[in-house]
Design a protein around this motif. Structure first.
Motif, PDB file in Angstrom:
ATOM      1  N   ALA A 102       0.838  -1.188   0.000  1.00 14.20           N
ATOM      2  CA  ALA A 102       0.000   0.000   0.000  1.00 14.20           C
ATOM      3  C   ALA A 102       0.880   1.249   0.000  1.00 14.20           C
ATOM      4  N   GLN A 103       0.337   2.264  -0.597  1.00 16.35           N
ATOM      5  CA  GLN A 103       1.035   3.536  -0.668  1.00 16.35           C
ATOM      6  C   GLN A 103       1.141   4.154   0.719  1.00 16.35           C
ATOM      7  N   SER A 104       2.265   4.781   1.045  1.00 17.50           N
ATOM      8  CA  SER A 104       2.379   5.537   2.282  1.00 17.50           C
ATOM      9  C   SER A 104       3.151   6.809   2.009  1.00 17.50           C
ATOM     10  N   VAL A 105       2.825   7.823   2.769  1.00 11.69           N
ATOM     11  CA  VAL A 105       3.464   9.123   2.640  1.00 11.69           C
ATOM     12  C   VAL A 105       3.939   9.536   4.023  1.00 11.69           C
ATOM     13  N   SER A 106       5.198   9.899   4.130  1.00  9.68           N
ATOM     14  CA  SER A 106       5.776  10.266   5.424  1.00  9.68           C
ATOM     15  C   SER A 106       6.185  11.723   5.440  1.00  9.68           C
ATOM     16  N   GLN A 107       5.740  12.404   6.470  1.00  9.21           N
ATOM     17  CA  GLN A 107       6.213  13.755   6.721  1.00  9.21           C
ATOM     18  C   GLN A 107       6.879  13.717   8.094  1.00  9.21           C
ATOM     19  N   HIS A 108       8.182  13.810   8.092  1.00  6.27           N
ATOM     20  CA  HIS A 108       8.917  13.547   9.321  1.00  6.27           C
ATOM     21  C   HIS A 108       8.864  14.704  10.305  1.00  6.27           C
ATOM     22  N   ASN A 109       8.672  15.904   9.801  1.00  8.60           N
ATOM     23  CA  ASN A 109       8.593  17.062  10.693  1.00  8.60           C
ATOM     24  C   ASN A 109       7.140  17.251  11.098  1.00  8.60           C
ATOM     25  N   HIS A 110       6.839  17.018  12.372  1.00 10.49           N
ATOM     26  CA  HIS A 110       5.448  17.166  12.801  1.00 10.49           C
ATOM     27  C   HIS A 110       5.140  18.603  13.205  1.00 10.49           C
ATOM     28  N   CYS A 135       9.083  15.272   2.696  1.00  8.26           N
ATOM     29  CA  CYS A 135       7.995  14.386   2.283  1.00  8.26           C
ATOM     30  C   CYS A 135       8.620  13.213   1.538  1.00  8.26           C
ATOM     31  N   ASN A 136       8.329  12.015   1.989  1.00 11.30           N
ATOM     32  CA  ASN A 136       8.779  10.800   1.311  1.00 11.30           C
ATOM     33  C   ASN A 136       7.584   9.892   1.071  1.00 11.30           C
ATOM     34  N   TYR A 137       7.628   9.178  -0.037  1.00 15.46           N
ATOM     35  CA  TYR A 137       6.523   8.286  -0.378  1.00 15.46           C
ATOM     36  C   TYR A 137       7.091   6.918  -0.702  1.00 15.46           C
ATOM     37  N   SER A 138       6.200   5.932  -0.768  1.00 20.10           N
ATOM     38  CA  SER A 138       6.690   4.570  -0.892  1.00 20.10           C
ATOM     39  C   SER A 138       6.470   3.955  -2.269  1.00 20.10           C
ATOM     40  N   TYR A 139       5.627   4.511  -3.092  1.00 23.96           N
ATOM     41  CA  TYR A 139       5.275   3.860  -4.362  1.00 23.96           C
ATOM     42  C   TYR A 139       6.415   3.950  -5.356  1.00 23.96           C
ATOM     43  N   GLY A 140       6.752   2.834  -6.004  1.00 27.33           N
ATOM     44  CA  GLY A 140       7.899   2.806  -6.886  1.00 27.33           C
ATOM     45  C   GLY A 140       7.637   3.191  -8.327  1.00 27.33           C
ATOM     46  N   GLY A 141       6.397   3.367  -8.690  1.00 23.92           N
ATOM     47  CA  GLY A 141       6.065   3.698 -10.068  1.00 23.92           C
ATOM     48  C   GLY A 141       5.917   5.186 -10.285  1.00 23.92           C
ATOM     49  N   THR A 142       5.253   5.527 -11.345  1.00 21.93           N
ATOM     50  CA  THR A 142       5.032   6.935 -11.695  1.00 21.93           C
ATOM     51  C   THR A 142       4.021   7.559 -10.735  1.00 21.93           C
ATOM     52  N   VAL A 143       4.345   8.727 -10.227  1.00 21.67           N
ATOM     53  CA  VAL A 143       3.488   9.378  -9.241  1.00 21.67           C
ATOM     54  C   VAL A 143       3.189  10.825  -9.619  1.00 21.67           C
ATOM     55  N   ASN A 144       2.107  11.307  -9.080  1.00 22.94           N
ATOM     56  CA  ASN A 144       1.797  12.736  -9.078  1.00 22.94           C
ATOM     57  C   ASN A 144       1.957  13.206  -7.634  1.00 22.94           C
ATOM     58  N   LEU A 145       2.572  14.353  -7.447  1.00 18.00           N
ATOM     59  CA  LEU A 145       2.906  14.821  -6.099  1.00 18.00           C
ATOM     60  C   LEU A 145       2.341  16.206  -5.869  1.00 18.00           C
ATOM     61  N   PHE A 160       9.858  14.609  -2.070  1.00 23.40           N
ATOM     62  CA  PHE A 160       9.258  15.805  -2.673  1.00 23.40           C
ATOM     63  C   PHE A 160       9.206  16.863  -1.579  1.00 23.40           C
ATOM     64  N   ASN A 161      10.372  17.399  -1.240  1.00 27.24           N
ATOM     65  CA  ASN A 161      10.476  18.335  -0.124  1.00 27.24           C
ATOM     66  C   ASN A 161      10.037  19.740  -0.520  1.00 27.24           C
ATOM     67  N   LEU A 162       9.379  20.378   0.409  1.00 30.89           N
ATOM     68  CA  LEU A 162       8.868  21.745   0.197  1.00 30.89           C
ATOM     69  C   LEU A 162       9.860  22.742   0.779  1.00 30.89           C
ATOM     70  N   ARG A 163      10.083  23.841   0.061  1.00 27.71           N
ATOM     71  CA  ARG A 163      11.038  24.840   0.526  1.00 27.71           C
ATOM     72  C   ARG A 163      10.495  26.248   0.331  1.00 27.71           C
ATOM     73  N   LYS A 164      10.986  27.124   1.195  1.00 27.03           N
ATOM     74  CA  LYS A 164      10.746  28.561   1.009  1.00 27.03           C
ATOM     75  C   LYS A 164      11.945  29.278   1.614  1.00 27.03           C
ATOM     76  N   PRO A 165      12.563  30.191   0.879  1.00 24.95           N
ATOM     77  CA  PRO A 165      13.805  30.810   1.356  1.00 24.95           C
ATOM     78  C   PRO A 165      13.612  31.708   2.587  1.00 24.95           C
ATOM     79  N   SER A 166      12.445  32.343   2.693  1.00 23.13           N
ATOM     80  CA  SER A 166      12.249  33.301   3.776  1.00 23.13           C
ATOM     81  C   SER A 166      10.766  33.285   4.174  1.00 23.13           C
ATOM     82  N   VAL A 167      10.475  32.724   5.340  1.00 23.53           N
ATOM     83  CA  VAL A 167       9.068  32.578   5.731  1.00 23.53           C
ATOM     84  C   VAL A 167       8.545  33.867   6.366  1.00 23.53           C
TER      85      VAL A 167
END
Lengths: 116, 112
Positions: free
Chosen positions: B1-9, B23-33, B74-81
């Motif tokens: 089964a697909q799983s999505v992990s966000q380690h920073n709570h 953000c990390n996911y487990s599916y090995g095929g083609t994905v939309n993120l 698929f990590n999210l970033r912003k230079p200056s919050v």
């Protein structure tokens, strides 16, 4: 409409009572999805529709949950004989296509169900 | 089964600090993120998405994300919050175009 609409915004039920939630997808969108968000963070997929047809119901609890999307009516999610653990925010989402890659789901504001 | 992990709570930053949410996911095929944001009292809004092409995706409000296939990330970033970035951030993955698999979310608090 341009946004997914959900009613009611809040719903309080005593344990064992019925709860019915409504969702109007964005006009022109063929797919509707229901998700349950428990404890603020965890989303659980419940069911999806392609127009009025069930597309995927692998997430639906079989016993007490049912859903419909009838022509010219809002979609509905009904919980018979609610339990305390049904307390959650129920989100509806819609998308234009299912098969196209990268298709975005647009979410409604949610219905907060509290079972006492 | 697909799983999505966000380690920073929970993440707490001062204004102008840089942000990176994992953000990390487990599916090995083609994905939309996807990355969605939920501001206090509001519903989920799309920040950005990736389905093909340039793995560095730019979204709204100065956010960007990088798809690294080899790392299933698929990590999210912003230079200056900014203080207005205080919200819950959800990573989501789909591979069939049907249901979304969501991470458990990251709560970001930006201190003025």
């Amino acid at each position: 409409g341009e946004e997914v609409a959900q009613t009611p915004k809040h719903l309080v039920r005593g344990e064992g009572q019925k709860a019915k939630l409504y969702c109007a997808p964005i006009k022109g969108h063929s797919y509707v999805f229901w998700y349950q968000q428990v404890l603020k963070n965890e989303f659980k997929f419940l069911i999806s529709f392609q127009n009025e047809n069930v597309f995927d119901e692998t997430g639906m609890p079989k016993e007490r949950f049912s859903a419909k999307c009838l022509p010219n009516s809002p979609c509905s999610l009904e919980i018979q004989a609610t339990k305390l653990e049904d307390s959650a925010v129920y989100f509806c989402a819609s998308s234009q296509w299912q098969g196209a890659r990268g298709e975005t789901q647009y979410f409604g504001p949610g219905t907060r169900l509290l079972v006492l | 089964a697909q799983s999505v992990s966000q380690h920073n709570h929970h993440v707490i930053l001062s204004e102008a600090a840089s942000l990176e949410l994992g953000c990390n996911y487990s599916y090995g095929g083609t994905v939309n993120l996807f990355w969605y944001v939920q501001y206090p009292g509001q519903h989920l809004q799309l920040l950005l998405k990736y389905f093909s092409g340039d793995p560095l995706v730019k979204g709204i409000k100065g956010f960007e994300a990088e798809f690294i296939k080899s790392k299933f990330s698929f990590n999210l970033r912003k230079p200056s919050v900014q203080w207005s970035d205080t919200a819950e951030y959800f990573c989501a993955v789909t591979h069939t175009g049907n249901q979304f698999y969501f991470g458990t979310g990251t709560s970001l608090t930006v201190i003025p």
